[in-house]
Write a protein that holds these residues in place. Structure first.
Motif, PDB file in Angstrom:
ATOM      1  N   ASP A 141       0.827  -1.217   0.000  1.00  0.00           N
ATOM      2  CA  ASP A 141       0.000   0.000   0.000  1.00  0.00           C
ATOM      3  C   ASP A 141       0.865   1.272   0.000  1.00  0.00           C
ATOM      4  O   ASP A 141       1.860   1.348   0.709  1.00  0.00           O
ATOM      5  N   PHE A 142       0.442   2.257  -0.783  1.00  0.00           N
ATOM      6  CA  PHE A 142       1.225   3.492  -0.853  1.00  0.00           C
ATOM      7  C   PHE A 142       0.335   4.706  -1.120  1.00  0.00           C
ATOM      8  O   PHE A 142      -0.805   4.561  -1.563  1.00  0.00           O
ATOM      9  N   CYS A 143       0.882   5.882  -0.845  1.00  0.00           N
ATOM     10  CA  CYS A 143       0.216   7.158  -1.123  1.00  0.00           C
ATOM     11  C   CYS A 143       1.036   7.949  -2.132  1.00  0.00           C
ATOM     12  O   CYS A 143       2.264   7.861  -2.141  1.00  0.00           O
ATOM     13  N   THR A 144       0.351   8.711  -2.942  1.00  0.00           N
ATOM     14  CA  THR A 144       0.975   9.508  -3.992  1.00  0.00           C
ATOM     15  C   THR A 144       0.611  10.966  -3.749  1.00  0.00           C
ATOM     16  O   THR A 144      -0.569  11.309  -3.745  1.00  0.00           O
ATOM     17  N   ILE A 145       1.610  11.787  -3.509  1.00  0.00           N
ATOM     18  CA  ILE A 145       1.371  13.179  -3.104  1.00  0.00           C
ATOM     19  C   ILE A 145       2.187  14.124  -3.984  1.00  0.00           C
ATOM     20  O   ILE A 145       3.384  13.906  -4.196  1.00  0.00           O
ATOM     21  N   ALA A 164      -0.089   9.816   6.051  1.00  0.00           N
ATOM     22  CA  ALA A 164       0.517   8.709   5.291  1.00  0.00           C
ATOM     23  C   ALA A 164       1.546   7.978   6.145  1.00  0.00           C
ATOM     24  O   ALA A 164       1.639   6.747   6.125  1.00  0.00           O
ATOM     25  N   PHE A 169       2.157   3.801   5.246  1.00  0.00           N
ATOM     26  CA  PHE A 169       2.188   3.662   3.791  1.00  0.00           C
ATOM     27  C   PHE A 169       3.613   3.943   3.283  1.00  0.00           C
ATOM     28  O   PHE A 169       4.330   4.764   3.870  1.00  0.00           O
TER      29      PHE A 169
END
Lengths: 262, 262
Positions: A141-145, A164, A169
């Protein structure tokens, strides 16, 4: 519930919004290459349209950075005139690129803009090219910012970074640093350390897939702001992200395992 | 700081871990197609290797679902034998696919596995194909979460969902529902409603780019668990995600604008 049929027929011109991927011509989708080969007009930021091979029946409209709405409006007006227009971005057009700008202009423009058949075609976005190049950095799982605060307040960016990290993440950071925004990435590193994750891995990936590719990785506490620029995507590991390497063997990889907990 | 040179020379066989994209053959990267055309062995889950055209000098190793580690080990052993092996996943190999499984086996396997030159090539992952197909659903910051609790506890998933909502991220959900996990997506919808975002947009995208493509969208309160299955990627909007449509025109798009706040 509405069954979608977003592409209705009988429109004026056509507008395609496509991603050219990270840079290597062999990482452009054949579907995108076909659309480009049948275009009458190409619209995009200078360095991206420069990747398109000129030909006699093709008009190339090159523009400066940070004029996304003007660029989108030009593309829609050309399509209204019956042209086959392709708006090019690097990477994927959804990910901090031109697709949203086109729809912002459609939403706020004249009704005729709705008569244009708009097709968005995906591409390989920078974070996934970088993840693959080092191994499988974004394997969980990851976040894109987007770190640019041109279009959102800095406190939203800071809040999202902290959440995050609290969710453990992995994180992909786009547009980390520019001449106009020299301090955002410095603040980002401080936030990561303040959240107590200074010992985690961070990777900087610039020009992935091109001859000028440059990759580096380290613990967050050892990273410095000037390691990033506008052509760099930054990957921040979760607590599980690891670098694997054996004694006497130079080969190593960075990956985040699929499992978490037990 | 370590300058990366992950691909050292003078190895035994070669192992490529590649993504085949969402399904359309025109959405496979030329770089991936070339690697497949020079392979001696293809390893992957049945439905994915079925996309590879058989030829006389190619051995295809098809396996069941949920045997990722055995599949990775087979691929590494074939490469140790000097073969040119390609492990195929759909989408992108980093995103809940085979790349991490390969590195898990390398990390825990014999030293010889480090002598294999492993190259990961990216692809178009399902969430970006779906985002493009409806417009630009993921046009702003977003989180990507695997809803399968086979390899992580459910409470980690729930925590991440709540944090993603609190950060007002758009969210892409992979593996939302299977026969073995019929309740996770039901719980997910309850969590979203509990977080107070039931009026936001949700989209279900199945088999994007294939003739069997099916897309639907609605408010979260109107979604039901059986709208998702293992071949569906689910996109959840932020508070800014919108559907745009004009009277008398059938054409509509879903997108998240680039701006936030003022």
């Amino acid at each position: 519930m509405i069954k979608m049929s977003p592409h209705s027929e009988n429109k004026k011109g056509s507008l395609f919004v496509v991603g050219l991927g990270p840079g290597d011509v062999d990482m452009i989708l054949p579907k995108v290459a076909k659309v480009i080969s049948s275009a009458t007009d190409i619209v995009g930021y200078g360095p991206y349209v420069d990747r398109i091979k000129p030909r006699s029946n093709l008009t190339i409209h090159s523009s400066d950075n940070r004029v996304e709405l003007e660029r989108a409006r030009l593309a829609l007006e050309l399509a209204l005139d019956g042209k086959t227009v392709v708006v090019v971005s690097s990477g994927d057009p959804s990910v901090f690129a031109m697709a949203s700008a086109v729809f912002e202009v459609i939403e706020n423009g004249p009704t005729e803009f709705f008569e244009i058949n708009v097709t968005v075609l995906p591409g390989v976005t920078a974070m996934l090219a970088a993840s693959a190049e080092v191994g499988a950095f974004l394997g969980h799982d990851f976040c894109t910012i987007n770190l640019s605060d041109n279009l959102k307040p800095w406190d939203v960016i800071e809040k999202r970074l902290r959440l995050a990290i609290q969710g453990d993440f992995a994180i992909a950071l786009y547009n980390p640093r520019s001449k106009a925004r020299p301090d955002g990435f410095k603040k980002t590193l401080s936030i990561l350390i303040d959240e107590g994750v200074g010992d985690r891995l961070i990777a900087f990936a610039r020009d992935v897939s091109l001859p000028s590719q440059y990759l580096s990785s380290m613990r967050i506490v050892d990273a410095t702001p000037e390691m990033a620029d506008m052509r760099t995507v930054v990957l921040v590991g979760s607590s599980y992200t690891r670098k694997i390497k054996r004694d006497g063997v130079k080969n190593f990889y960075i990956y985040t395992p699929r499992y978490y907990g037990e």
